[in-house]
Design a protein around this motif. Structure first.
Motif, short mmCIF file in Angstrom:
data_model
loop_
_atom_site.label_atom_id
_atom_site.label_comp_id
_atom_site.label_asym_id
_atom_site.label_seq_id
_atom_site.Cartn_x
_atom_site.Cartn_y
_atom_site.Cartn_z
N GLU A 166 0.82 -1.22 0.00
CA GLU A 166 0.00 0.00 0.00
C GLU A 166 0.85 1.26 0.00
O GLU A 166 0.63 2.17 -0.80
CB GLU A 166 -0.94 -0.01 1.21
N VAL A 167 1.84 1.35 0.90
CA VAL A 167 2.65 2.58 0.94
C VAL A 167 3.53 2.69 -0.30
O VAL A 167 3.76 3.79 -0.79
CB VAL A 167 3.47 2.74 2.25
N GLU A 168 4.00 1.56 -0.84
CA GLU A 168 4.77 1.61 -2.08
C GLU A 168 3.92 2.12 -3.23
O GLU A 168 4.37 2.93 -4.04
CB GLU A 168 5.32 0.23 -2.42
N LYS A 169 2.68 1.66 -3.30
CA LYS A 169 1.76 2.10 -4.37
C LYS A 169 1.51 3.60 -4.27
O LYS A 169 1.60 4.32 -5.27
CB LYS A 169 0.45 1.33 -4.26
N ILE A 170 1.23 4.09 -3.08
CA ILE A 170 0.96 5.52 -2.88
C ILE A 170 2.20 6.33 -3.24
O ILE A 170 2.11 7.35 -3.94
CB ILE A 170 0.52 5.80 -1.43
N ALA A 171 3.35 5.90 -2.76
CA ALA A 171 4.60 6.62 -3.04
C ALA A 171 4.87 6.67 -4.53
O ALA A 171 5.24 7.72 -5.07
CB ALA A 171 5.76 5.95 -2.30
N LYS A 172 4.67 5.55 -5.21
CA LYS A 172 4.90 5.51 -6.66
C LYS A 172 3.96 6.46 -7.38
O LYS A 172 4.37 7.18 -8.30
CB LYS A 172 4.72 4.08 -7.17
N GLU A 173 2.69 6.50 -6.98
CA GLU A 173 1.72 7.43 -7.57
C GLU A 173 2.14 8.88 -7.40
O GLU A 173 1.80 9.74 -8.20
CB GLU A 173 0.34 7.22 -6.95
N LYS A 174 2.90 9.16 -6.34
CA LYS A 174 3.35 10.52 -6.06
C LYS A 174 4.73 10.81 -6.65
O LYS A 174 5.33 11.84 -6.37
CB LYS A 174 3.32 10.78 -4.56
N GLY A 175 5.25 9.88 -7.46
CA GLY A 175 6.51 10.12 -8.16
C GLY A 175 7.75 9.56 -7.48
O GLY A 175 8.87 9.84 -7.91
N CYS A 176 7.58 8.75 -6.47
CA CYS A 176 8.72 8.17 -5.75
C CYS A 176 9.48 7.20 -6.63
O CYS A 176 8.89 6.42 -7.37
CB CYS A 176 8.21 7.46 -4.50
#
Length: 141
Positions: free
Chosen positions: A88-98
């Protein structure tokens, strides 16, 4: 250096130290995200509302995610809760450009769990705590 005193900082002084390093960093490398610091924290609760697991992380300055804590309550480990939170946190971070995630874990914690999820060790601190190892890990996404 002459005539100085070292003392415990106040809450305000603590904030000034943090602000000072952020300003210095910004003068050297521009931040690539807004806001500069964004908490990404999640919990999993059971049907009775009790917290079973949680993760605290922060997406900071250059679209890097630092996972500070990932915890699963005793009795609920190895049931997929940690993986669900990490995903979940990886998905959110990736969506934000991480592009980069990093964390640290001890030899008595979850190194193999993170390896299974594609993280790699980039540093080891021996005897932290005594007779144990602290692993520094990263994952490019």
């Amino acid at each position: 250096m002459k005539n100085y005193v070292i003392e415990e900082s106040t809450r305000e002084e603590h904030g000034l130290v943090d602000k000072g390093i952020v300003e210095y960093n910004l003068s050297k490398v521009p931040f690539t995200q807004e806001p500069s610091f964004m908490s990404i924290n999640r919990v999993i609760k059971g049907s009775n509302g009790d917290m079973l697991a949680g993760v605290n992380s922060i997406l900071y300055c250059w679209n890097c995610l630092y996972i500070d804590v990932l915890w699963v309550r005793d009795g609920f480990r190895k049931e997929g809760y940690g993986s669900a939170l990490l995903n979940e946190v990886e998905k959110i971070a990736k969506e934000k450009g991480c592009k980069l995630i990093h964390l640290d874990t001890f030899d008595f914690q979850a190194k193999d769990f993170y390896l299974k999820h594609g993280y790699e060790v980039f540093g080891v601190l021996d005897d932290c705590p005594l007779e144990h190892k602290r692993y520094y890990m990263k994952k490019n996404i």
